[in-house]
Design an enzyme around this catalytic site. Structure first.
Site, mmCIF file in Angstrom:
data_model
loop_
_atom_site.group_PDB
_atom_site.id
_atom_site.type_symbol
_atom_site.label_atom_id
_atom_site.label_comp_id
_atom_site.label_asym_id
_atom_site.label_seq_id
_atom_site.Cartn_x
_atom_site.Cartn_y
_atom_site.Cartn_z
ATOM 1 N N MET A 32 0.595 -6.016 -3.124
ATOM 2 C CA MET A 32 -0.573 -6.185 -1.717
ATOM 3 C C MET A 32 -1.508 -4.833 -1.901
ATOM 4 O O MET A 32 -1.946 -4.646 -0.870
ATOM 5 C CB MET A 32 0.430 -5.846 -0.462
ATOM 6 N N GLY A 33 -1.374 -4.442 -3.069
ATOM 7 C CA GLY A 33 -2.447 -3.494 -3.323
ATOM 8 C C GLY A 33 -1.856 -2.010 -3.040
ATOM 9 O O GLY A 33 -0.609 -2.107 -3.098
ATOM 10 N N GLY A 38 4.752 2.938 -9.475
ATOM 11 C CA GLY A 38 5.728 1.909 -9.632
ATOM 12 C C GLY A 38 5.018 0.510 -9.787
ATOM 13 O O GLY A 38 5.556 -0.263 -10.703
ATOM 14 N N HIS A 39 3.848 0.160 -9.324
ATOM 15 C CA HIS A 39 3.100 -1.130 -9.579
ATOM 16 C C HIS A 39 2.751 -1.139 -11.004
ATOM 17 O O HIS A 39 2.892 -1.899 -11.676
ATOM 18 C CB HIS A 39 1.956 -1.139 -8.673
ATOM 19 N N GLU A 151 12.702 -3.755 -8.625
ATOM 20 C CA GLU A 151 14.365 -3.745 -7.909
ATOM 21 C C GLU A 151 14.228 -2.762 -6.546
ATOM 22 O O GLU A 151 15.316 -2.990 -6.136
ATOM 23 C CB GLU A 151 15.207 -3.334 -8.915
ATOM 24 N N LYS A 152 13.241 -2.200 -6.216
ATOM 25 C CA LYS A 152 13.323 -1.267 -5.076
ATOM 26 C C LYS A 152 13.491 -2.290 -3.930
ATOM 27 O O LYS A 152 14.132 -2.048 -2.946
ATOM 28 C CB LYS A 152 11.958 -0.346 -4.934
ATOM 29 N N SER A 188 6.459 4.191 -2.987
ATOM 30 C CA SER A 188 6.199 3.134 -1.959
ATOM 31 C C SER A 188 5.007 3.304 -1.579
ATOM 32 O O SER A 188 4.346 4.595 -1.347
ATOM 33 C CB SER A 188 7.284 3.285 -1.011
ATOM 34 N N ARG A 190 4.043 3.112 1.460
ATOM 35 C CA ARG A 190 4.113 3.832 2.538
ATOM 36 C C ARG A 190 4.437 5.242 2.611
ATOM 37 O O ARG A 190 4.186 5.900 4.069
ATOM 38 C CB ARG A 190 5.301 2.897 3.543
#
Length: 285
Positions: A32-33, A38-39, A151-152, A188, A190
């Site tokens: 989702m951008g 991580g991405h 896996e998060k 994350s 977030r």
């Protein structure tokens, strides 16, 4: 430019058809951008597994329960493309708008029971219906041979596995390990919404999970360890713990003890931000 931006289903399918004619293997990384390391770790794994890589960027409204949360979700396409450029190689960024993914009259959804229930499924009604629907569309649109998922978001990973298996989708679902900051906080999108004080106490989430996981692997009952971990998380400054549960790694069935390979999963609120994490729990004995 090594990153080509594609915005329509028709254009992406035409590209993929050409790759397939050339015998190329295709991997996709749905996002989702607001890309972070991580991405990028998922993209590197995709690059290692396939000659052609598609990264999707679509903030999926169907998986949000809150209009405010959807509005607040970061949208950073320009910097996302730059991050992908930094990896080298050649890839496609599929960045459709809402009408391209859900045209007028769209009325089909995918629902996954079992692994989609409880945990995040309880606190976010309809969330995994939105995830399952958009992921099914992205896998079909991309024609990918392999798809990378972190896996998060362990429950999401299990939902996607179930979709691919049940619908006979010809794609390998590849789980990728959670990427963490040096202090243990799971990466994350977030995290950027945390205050300085919140960011300082956020690693307590992973610490509590790891402490409990070690004791569960030694045979301790789940009830006592979950209670202790919950107290530690709240004492660190989190506002509330939405859930903290021991589940079977294979099918997310609730467990009282770690009598089989398991996962300890948590969702907790800090600075009004919902953080999730999970750790592996080895079978006791």
């Amino acid at each position: 430019m090594s990153v080509r931006i594609v915005r329509t289903v028709a254009e992406l399918r035409a590209l993929v058809a050409g790759w397939k004619e050339e015998g190329e293997r295709v991997a996709v990384v749905p996002t989702m951008g607001a890309l972070h390391e991580g991405h990028l770790s998922l993209v590197r794994e995709a690059m290692a597994r396939a000659g052609r890589v598609i990264v999707t960027l679509f903030v999926n409204p169907k998986q949000f329960n809150s209009a405010a949360d959807l509005a607040a979700y970061p949208r950073t396409e320009v910097s996302d493309a730059a991050r992908l450029e930094s990896l080298g190689g050649t890839m496609v960024l599929f960045a459709p708008d809402g009408d391209e993914m859900y045209p007028p009259g769209f009325s089909t959804g995918v629902t996954v029971t079992g692994v989609g229930e409880g945990l995040c499924g309880a606190g976010r009604p309809g969330h995994f219906d939105g995830v399952a629907t958009v992921v099914t569309k992205l896998l079909l649109i991309s024609g990918a041979d392999a798809a990378m998922f972190g896996e998060k978001d362990y429950q999401q990973l299990q939902v996607v596995r179930r979709v691919a298996q049940d619908l006979n989708l010809p794609v390998e679902i590849v789980p990728c390990a959670t990427v963490r900051e040096a202090d243990g906080l799971a990466l994350s999108s977030r995290n950027v919404r945390l205050s300085e004080a919140g960011r300082a106490c956020a690693p307590a989430l992973a610490r509590a999970l790891n402490t409990a996981a070690g004791r569960l692997s030694a045979g301790a009952p789940a009830s006592g360890e979950i209670a202790a971990a919950t107290r530690a998380i709240l004492a660190a400054g989190f506002e509330r713990v939405e859930y903290l549960e021991l589940r079977s790694a294979a099918d997310l069935a609730p467990l009282d003890t770690a009598d089989r390979p398991a996962r300890l999963l948590v969702a907790a609120w800090l600075d009004g931000v919902r953080l999730i994490d999970n750790v592996e729990v080895r079978a006791a004995g």
